[in-house]
Design a protein around this motif. Structure first.
Motif, PDB file in Angstrom:
ATOM      1  N   PRO A 105      28.771  -5.619 -15.515  1.00 10.69           N
ATOM      2  CA  PRO A 105      27.823  -6.702 -15.278  1.00 10.69           C
ATOM      3  C   PRO A 105      27.770  -7.039 -13.784  1.00 10.69           C
ATOM      4  N   ALA A 106      26.591  -7.386 -13.309  1.00 11.48           N
ATOM      5  CA  ALA A 106      26.407  -7.792 -11.913  1.00 11.48           C
ATOM      6  C   ALA A 106      26.077  -9.281 -11.878  1.00 11.48           C
ATOM      7  N   HIS A 107      26.816 -10.019 -11.062  1.00 10.92           N
ATOM      8  CA  HIS A 107      26.646 -11.471 -10.966  1.00 10.92           C
ATOM      9  C   HIS A 107      26.307 -11.853  -9.529  1.00 10.92           C
ATOM     10  N   VAL A 108      25.349 -12.755  -9.381  1.00 10.69           N
ATOM     11  CA  VAL A 108      25.113 -13.331  -8.059  1.00 10.69           C
ATOM     12  C   VAL A 108      26.024 -14.540  -7.920  1.00 10.69           C
ATOM     13  N   LEU A 109      26.723 -14.617  -6.790  1.00 12.24           N
ATOM     14  CA  LEU A 109      27.650 -15.718  -6.495  1.00 12.24           C
ATOM     15  C   LEU A 109      27.038 -16.660  -5.481  1.00 12.24           C
ATOM     16  N   ALA A 110      27.418 -17.925  -5.563  1.00  5.39           N
ATOM     17  CA  ALA A 110      26.974 -18.899  -4.555  1.00  5.39           C
ATOM     18  C   ALA A 110      28.040 -19.967  -4.385  1.00  5.39           C
ATOM     19  N   ASP A 111      27.901 -20.697  -3.305  1.00 12.74           N
ATOM     20  CA  ASP A 111      28.820 -21.771  -2.954  1.00 12.74           C
ATOM     21  C   ASP A 111      28.052 -23.081  -3.073  1.00 12.74           C
ATOM     22  N   SER A 112      28.482 -23.960  -3.986  1.00 12.25           N
ATOM     23  CA  SER A 112      27.740 -25.203  -4.216  1.00 12.25           C
ATOM     24  C   SER A 112      27.702 -26.096  -2.981  1.00 12.25           C
ATOM     25  N   SER A 113      28.645 -25.899  -2.053  1.00 10.05           N
ATOM     26  CA  SER A 113      28.642 -26.698  -0.822  1.00 10.05           C
ATOM     27  C   SER A 113      27.666 -26.144   0.210  1.00 10.05           C
ATOM     28  N   GLY A 114      27.242 -24.896   0.021  1.00  2.99           N
ATOM     29  CA  GLY A 114      26.322 -24.270   0.961  1.00  2.99           C
ATOM     30  C   GLY A 114      26.991 -23.640   2.163  1.00  2.99           C
ATOM     31  N   PRO A 118      25.064 -16.518  -0.516  1.00  2.00           N
ATOM     32  CA  PRO A 118      25.240 -15.811  -1.792  1.00  2.00           C
ATOM     33  C   PRO A 118      25.684 -14.364  -1.615  1.00  2.00           C
ATOM     34  N   LYS A 119      26.423 -13.886  -2.601  1.00  3.29           N
ATOM     35  CA  LYS A 119      26.910 -12.510  -2.632  1.00  3.29           C
ATOM     36  C   LYS A 119      26.699 -11.934  -4.026  1.00  3.29           C
ATOM     37  N   LEU A 120      26.875 -10.622  -4.123  1.00  2.00           N
ATOM     38  CA  LEU A 120      26.848  -9.947  -5.413  1.00  2.00           C
ATOM     39  C   LEU A 120      28.268  -9.507  -5.748  1.00  2.00           C
ATOM     40  N   ILE A 121      28.657  -9.654  -7.015  1.00  2.00           N
ATOM     41  CA  ILE A 121      29.980  -9.206  -7.432  1.00  2.00           C
ATOM     42  C   ILE A 121      29.852  -8.436  -8.747  1.00  2.00           C
TER      43      ILE A 121
END
Length: 268
Positions: A105-114, A118-121
Motif C-alpha cells: 500500500p502507498a500512503h501520503v504522509l503529512a504533518d498537521s503542524s505544517g 508531505p511525503k509518500l511512504i
C-alpha cells in the motif's frame, strides 16, 4: 444573480479547492477551510517506465488534494514525491526490509503542524503504516505490486482506476478451455481492497463462447447469472480480443468456462 419577484436570497455559496464559504441573509458569513468528508481529487500514481531493474520507485504526482484517514485534516501535495522500496522512512519503506511477491500500500504522509512537507511512504499495512518522525497524519492513496524479482510492476493510476502495463506480464490464464466453471485467481493482479477487475480476453481462432462470473456465482449462488464473451470467426484463422469488467469475490477470484464452440483456449 438577480432575484425573481416575491423571492429573497437566503444564502450565497462560494467554493474553491481549498475554501468553502456560505454568506447568509444579512451578510453573516460562515467559512470552512476543510474539504468535504472523505474528499480526494487529482490523484495520480505511476511506477517508472525504465528497465525492470530500475523499477523500485513509485511516484505520487503533484496536485493531490484530500482529507486524511481520520477526516480531521486536509492534505495538499504541491510537488511530486517518491516512494522508494529500497529506502527507509518517509519517502521509502515504513519498517523492515523489502519483500518480493508482495502488495505494498502507498500512503501520503503529512504533518498537521505544517512544519514538514508531505511525503509518500510504502508499507505492508493498508490501515496502520508506521509513522516516521515529523509526521502524524496520512491517507492510503494506492497500491503497487513488488514482483518475484523485487521490482515494481509498471502501472498508471488515475484516481481509483489502475492500468497495468505489459500484456504478457499480466497474464492470469493461458489457453483456458475448461468445460466447467474454473477459478481464475487475480490476487497477484489486483490488491486485497479491490473487488472489480477489467480483463482482456484473447482467443486465437474459431467460434467460441466463454462465460465469466464472480467466484461461486454472481451473488454466491452456483446458478447465478454469468457474463459472456462470444467470439465469431468465419474463417477459423482469425484471433479475437474482448474486454469485460467483472466483480471478484473477497479473495480476488473469478470463474470462467468454455460455454460452447470450438477452437483454441482463452488468454486472460
Amino acid at each position: 444573480p438577480s432575484t425573481a419577484a416575491n423571492h429573497k436570497r437566503f444564502a450565497k455559496i462560494e467554493s474553491s479547492a481549498s475554501i468553502h464559504t456560505v454568506t447568509m441573509l444579512g451578510n453573516t458569513t460562515f467559512t470552512s477551510a476543510a474539504y468535504p468528508e472523505d474528499f480526494i481529487m487529482s490523484l495520480r500514481l505511476i511506477s517508472p517506465n525504465g528497465s525492470a531493474s530500475a523499477a523500485t520507485t513509485l511516484i505520487l504526482k503533484s496536485g493531490l488534494r484530500c482529507r486524511d484517514s481520520t477526516d480531521a485534516y486536509n492534505i495538499d501535495l504541491d510537488a511530486d514525491v517518491n516512494g522508494i522500496i529500497t529506502a527507509s522512512g518517509a519517502g521509502g519503506l515504513d519498517t523492515g526490509t523489502e519483500a518480493s511477491s508482495k502488495w505494498y500500500p502507498a500512503h501520503v504522509l503529512a504533518d498537521s503542524s505544517g512544519a514538514n512537507t508531505p511525503k509518500l511512504i510504502l508499507s505492508l499495512s493498508s490501515s496502520a503504516p508506521t509513522m516516521p518522525s515529523g509526521y502524524d497524519i496520512w491517507r492510503r492513496v494506492g497500491w503497487v505490486r513488488n514482483n518475484s524479482g523485487g521490482h515494481f510492476v509498471r502501472i498508471q493510476q488515475l484516481m481509483d482506476f489502475v492500468s497495468r502495463e505489459g500484456i504478457t506480464a499480466a497474464e492470469a490464464l493461458s489457453a483456458g478451455s475448461a468445460a466447467a466453471f474454473t477459478d481464475i485467481d487475480l490476487s497477484t493482479f489486483i490488491p486485497s481492497t479491490s473487488y472489480l477487475a477489467h480483463i482482456q480476453v484473447r482467443h486465437p481462432n474459431g467460434d467460441m463462447n466463454f462465460a465469466f462470473r464472480r467466484n461461486g456465482g454472481q451473488y454466491g449462488s452456483a446458478s447465478a447469472t454469468s457474463w459472456f464473451l462470444e467470439f465469431k470467426d468465419g474463417t477459423g484463422t482469425q484471433s479475437h480480443t474482448g474486454h469485460l469488467t467483472i466483480p471478484t469475490d473477497t479473495a480476488q477470484i473469478i470463474e470462467y468456462k468454455k460455454a460452447s464452440g470450438s477452437g483454441g483456449g482463452a488468454m486472460v
